[in-house]
Design a protein around this motif. Structure first.
Motif, PDB file in Angstrom:
ATOM      1  N   GLU A  84       0.825  -1.216   0.000  1.00  0.00           N
ATOM      2  CA  GLU A  84       0.000   0.000   0.000  1.00  0.00           C
ATOM      3  C   GLU A  84       0.854   1.259   0.000  1.00  0.00           C
ATOM      4  O   GLU A  84       0.468   2.280  -0.578  1.00  0.00           O
ATOM      5  CB  GLU A  84      -0.955  -0.046   1.198  1.00  0.00           C
ATOM      6  CG  GLU A  84      -2.051  -1.090   1.000  1.00  0.00           C
ATOM      7  CD  GLU A  84      -2.890  -1.334   2.247  1.00  0.00           C
ATOM      8  OE1 GLU A  84      -4.122  -1.458   2.120  1.00  0.00           O
ATOM      9  OE2 GLU A  84      -2.311  -1.420   3.349  1.00  0.00           O
ATOM     10  N   ILE A  89      -1.438   6.111  12.029  1.00  0.00           N
ATOM     11  CA  ILE A  89      -2.322   6.279  13.185  1.00  0.00           C
ATOM     12  C   ILE A  89      -1.518   6.784  14.375  1.00  0.00           C
ATOM     13  O   ILE A  89      -0.382   6.347  14.594  1.00  0.00           O
ATOM     14  CB  ILE A  89      -3.022   4.951  13.526  1.00  0.00           C
ATOM     15  CG1 ILE A  89      -3.956   4.549  12.383  1.00  0.00           C
ATOM     16  CG2 ILE A  89      -3.792   5.029  14.832  1.00  0.00           C
ATOM     17  CD1 ILE A  89      -4.662   3.236  12.593  1.00  0.00           C
ATOM     18  N   ARG A 110      -3.714  -2.193   8.317  1.00  0.00           N
ATOM     19  CA  ARG A 110      -4.254  -1.937   9.661  1.00  0.00           C
ATOM     20  C   ARG A 110      -5.189  -3.070  10.086  1.00  0.00           C
ATOM     21  O   ARG A 110      -5.124  -3.552  11.221  1.00  0.00           O
ATOM     22  CB  ARG A 110      -5.014  -0.606   9.664  1.00  0.00           C
ATOM     23  CG  ARG A 110      -4.121   0.611   9.472  1.00  0.00           C
ATOM     24  CD  ARG A 110      -4.932   1.852   9.161  1.00  0.00           C
ATOM     25  NE  ARG A 110      -4.080   3.001   8.900  1.00  0.00           N
ATOM     26  CZ  ARG A 110      -4.509   4.131   8.319  1.00  0.00           C
ATOM     27  NH1 ARG A 110      -5.785   4.225   7.943  1.00  0.00           N
ATOM     28  NH2 ARG A 110      -3.676   5.120   8.123  1.00  0.00           N
ATOM     29  N   GLU A 111      -6.076  -3.483   9.148  1.00  0.00           N
ATOM     30  CA  GLU A 111      -7.028  -4.543   9.486  1.00  0.00           C
ATOM     31  C   GLU A 111      -6.304  -5.843   9.832  1.00  0.00           C
ATOM     32  O   GLU A 111      -6.655  -6.536  10.779  1.00  0.00           O
ATOM     33  CB  GLU A 111      -7.970  -4.754   8.295  1.00  0.00           C
ATOM     34  CG  GLU A 111      -9.136  -5.691   8.560  1.00  0.00           C
ATOM     35  CD  GLU A 111      -8.774  -7.160   8.359  1.00  0.00           C
ATOM     36  OE1 GLU A 111      -9.409  -8.035   8.985  1.00  0.00           O
ATOM     37  OE2 GLU A 111      -7.825  -7.425   7.582  1.00  0.00           O
ATOM     38  N   SER A 142       1.494   3.092   9.795  1.00  0.00           N
ATOM     39  CA  SER A 142       0.450   3.327   8.783  1.00  0.00           C
ATOM     40  C   SER A 142      -0.165   4.716   8.889  1.00  0.00           C
ATOM     41  O   SER A 142      -0.996   5.073   8.062  1.00  0.00           O
ATOM     42  CB  SER A 142      -0.649   2.270   8.914  1.00  0.00           C
ATOM     43  OG  SER A 142      -1.482   2.541  10.034  1.00  0.00           O
ATOM     44  N   ASP A 174      -1.659   3.953  -1.698  1.00  0.00           N
ATOM     45  CA  ASP A 174      -2.995   3.821  -1.108  1.00  0.00           C
ATOM     46  C   ASP A 174      -2.948   4.049   0.398  1.00  0.00           C
ATOM     47  O   ASP A 174      -1.903   3.880   1.040  1.00  0.00           O
ATOM     48  CB  ASP A 174      -3.555   2.414  -1.360  1.00  0.00           C
ATOM     49  CG  ASP A 174      -3.907   2.208  -2.824  1.00  0.00           C
ATOM     50  OD1 ASP A 174      -4.014   3.216  -3.557  1.00  0.00           O
ATOM     51  OD2 ASP A 174      -4.062   1.033  -3.234  1.00  0.00           O
ATOM     52  N   GLU A 175      -4.081   4.401   0.962  1.00  0.00           N
ATOM     53  CA  GLU A 175      -4.217   4.450   2.416  1.00  0.00           C
ATOM     54  C   GLU A 175      -4.102   3.016   2.936  1.00  0.00           C
ATOM     55  O   GLU A 175      -4.803   2.123   2.465  1.00  0.00           O
ATOM     56  CB  GLU A 175      -5.582   5.038   2.793  1.00  0.00           C
ATOM     57  CG  GLU A 175      -5.784   5.277   4.267  1.00  0.00           C
ATOM     58  CD  GLU A 175      -5.013   6.470   4.794  1.00  0.00           C
ATOM     59  OE1 GLU A 175      -4.924   6.621   6.010  1.00  0.00           O
ATOM     60  OE2 GLU A 175      -4.487   7.251   3.961  1.00  0.00           O
ATOM     61  N   GLN A 208      -5.238   0.718   4.684  1.00  0.00           N
ATOM     62  CA  GLN A 208      -6.349   0.161   5.455  1.00  0.00           C
ATOM     63  C   GLN A 208      -6.210  -1.353   5.644  1.00  0.00           C
ATOM     64  O   GLN A 208      -6.492  -1.883   6.714  1.00  0.00           O
ATOM     65  CB  GLN A 208      -7.672   0.471   4.741  1.00  0.00           C
ATOM     66  CG  GLN A 208      -8.032   1.952   4.678  1.00  0.00           C
ATOM     67  CD  GLN A 208      -8.447   2.502   6.043  1.00  0.00           C
ATOM     68  OE1 GLN A 208      -8.451   1.789   7.044  1.00  0.00           O
ATOM     69  NE2 GLN A 208      -8.787   3.775   6.084  1.00  0.00           N
ATOM     70  N   GLN A 209      -5.782  -2.058   4.602  1.00  0.00           N
ATOM     71  CA  GLN A 209      -5.666  -3.510   4.715  1.00  0.00           C
ATOM     72  C   GLN A 209      -4.581  -3.902   5.708  1.00  0.00           C
ATOM     73  O   GLN A 209      -4.741  -4.862   6.473  1.00  0.00           O
ATOM     74  CB  GLN A 209      -5.351  -4.115   3.344  1.00  0.00           C
ATOM     75  CG  GLN A 209      -6.471  -3.960   2.321  1.00  0.00           C
ATOM     76  CD  GLN A 209      -6.120  -4.631   1.014  1.00  0.00           C
ATOM     77  OE1 GLN A 209      -5.917  -5.839   0.969  1.00  0.00           O
ATOM     78  NE2 GLN A 209      -6.041  -3.858  -0.054  1.00  0.00           N
TER      79      GLN A 209
END
Length: 420
Positions: free
Chosen positions: A328, A381, A339-340, A379, A333-334, A336-337
């Motif tokens: 990412e 946060i 982080r998940e 990421s 890209d942000e 998100q994957q």
């Protein structure tokens, strides 16, 4: 002939007794597989280093050629040796320090010219005079608090002045001008004429570090599932040798900062670069915390502690989170994957803790949480928010079920692993 046949029969391997495994063949096959893997890894690493250095090599060639043309054609220097050398020397400096390197180059040349010319005037030229000049240049620059680069440049310039002055007249001013021309052209090439794409350089530099982390976490997860101490130990040893990958990543960040500062064509990349730069420290922490995780996994296997099924899964999800973060970042890209998947690793760690772990197992769980927190921060946060998400994903776990009671007076493992 008959004697030769008898000798060959003696050296032929004897047949294995029925029911026995061919241990030697298995061991040799394993060794050969490792050799093939290392050969492929070495070739891959070399090709990666070539790709990383290709841009720098082109920049150095262009800078050397331009420095020669400017010094020879425009400034009329009949022997423009120092200008190309200065240009290549500036580009060969650590990426991210080229502007400083140019200043140091010019200062070092000035000191070397002044000291060399002055001592030649007083004591003449010769072998012992050369020794005196070099010693004086080094001691003077060290006394002035100069950097190592200035010390070396001053000494080298003094050597050139002493050795070339008898055969080449009026060397001092052209040497100083050439140093200025070479360093200036090197900066011109890197900032204006041929600026590298900073994000592409960063992606290439980050790939080895993140691949190393993900691969060794995967190996640790497989080792935990199979209770294979050797495999986990091998992953630990490989992860400990991460200085080269991290140094390349950190240096690339510094170089990208320099490029976006000096090159107008790359100013629009500053925001994207800031995201990468902020990720460097938490990635470094994730490396170190993963090292602790894998080291305690070795101890866990040695002590024959329980390994709940979700524990290796948690480590495997952590490895996948690293790969997703790399992907990412590369495509912009942000994450998100990533982080998940980091939070999924923590959730599996919470299940493993609830099923029951020993002392080393609780440390492994704690390090899954800590490494996941590092990846969340990498990421983008904030640390406080990352810690809150980690706690929520882990769940409210009591003391693990099935844990053996500790002897009286012995220190007890924490009822919940630390976060962040």
């Amino acid at each position: 002939m008959a004697r030769e046949r008898r000798r060959l029969r003696r050296v032929r391997p004897t047949k294995l007794k029925e029911g026995l495994a061919d241990v030697d063949s298995a061991r040799i096959a394993d060794a050969m597989e490792q050799v093939r893997h290392r050969s492929k890894a070495t070739l891959h690493d070399r090709l990666h280093r070539v790709r990383m250095a290709a841009g720098l090599a082109v920049q150095a060639g262009i800078a050397a050629a331009l420095a020669y043309v400017v010094s020879h054609r425009l400034l009329g220097n009949p022997q423009p040796v120092f200008a190309p050398i200065s240009a290549v020397g500036t580009l060969a400096a650590s990426v991210g320090q080229r502007f400083r390197r140019t200043v140091e180059l010019i200062v070092g040349v000035a000191i070397g010219v002044a000291l060399g010319d002055g001592l030649i005037y007083l004591v003449g030229t010769g072998a012992w005079q050369l020794g005196v000049v070099v010693t004086g240049a080094i001691l003077l620059t060290i006394f002035a608090g100069a950097s190592v680069a200035i010390v070396i440049q001053a000494a080298a310039t003094a050597v050139l002045i002493v050795t070339l002055s008898p055969s080449t007249q009026n060397l001092e001013i052209p040497r100083f001008v050439d140093a200025f021309v070479g360093g200036g052209i090197a900066l011109l090439v890197t900032a204006i004429l041929f600026p590298l794409n900073p994000l592409r350089v960063l992606n290439r530099a980050a790939r080895p570090a993140l691949d190393l982390l993900a691969n060794q976490l995967d190996a640790a997860a497989d080792g935990l599932r199979a209770r294979d101490r050797t495999k986990v130990q091998r992953a630990l040893d490989r992860l400990r040798n991460n200085k080269e990958e991290l140094a390349a990543f950190t240096e690339a960040i510094e170089g990208a900062k320099e490029t976006t500062t000096l090159s107008p064509a790359r100013w629009h990349r500053r925001d994207e670069l800031a995201h990468y730069a902020e990720a460097a420290d938490p990635i470094d922490r994730a490396m170190r915390n993963s090292g602790t995780l894998i080291r305690r996994s070795v101890t866990l296997i040695e002590d024959e502690e329980p390994i709940p099924e979700p524990m290796p899964d948690a480590v495997g999800h952590l490895a996948e989170a690293v790969r997703l973060l790399k992907h990412e970042f590369a495509v912009g890209d942000e994450p998100q994957q990533a982080r998940e998947r980091s939070l999924r690793a923590v959730s599996e760690a919470g299940r493993a803790y609830g099923e029951g772990v020993g002392f080393s197992g609780s440390v492994v769980i704690a390090q899954v949480r800590t490494a996941a927190s590092d990846l969340l921060v990498a990421s983008g946060i904030e640390q406080e928010e990352a810690n809150r998400l980690i706690r929520k994903s882990f769940g409210d776990q009591e003391a693990p079920r099935g844990a053996a009671p500790e002897p009286a007076g012995a220190p007890k493992p924490p009822t919940a692993p630390p976060v962040g």
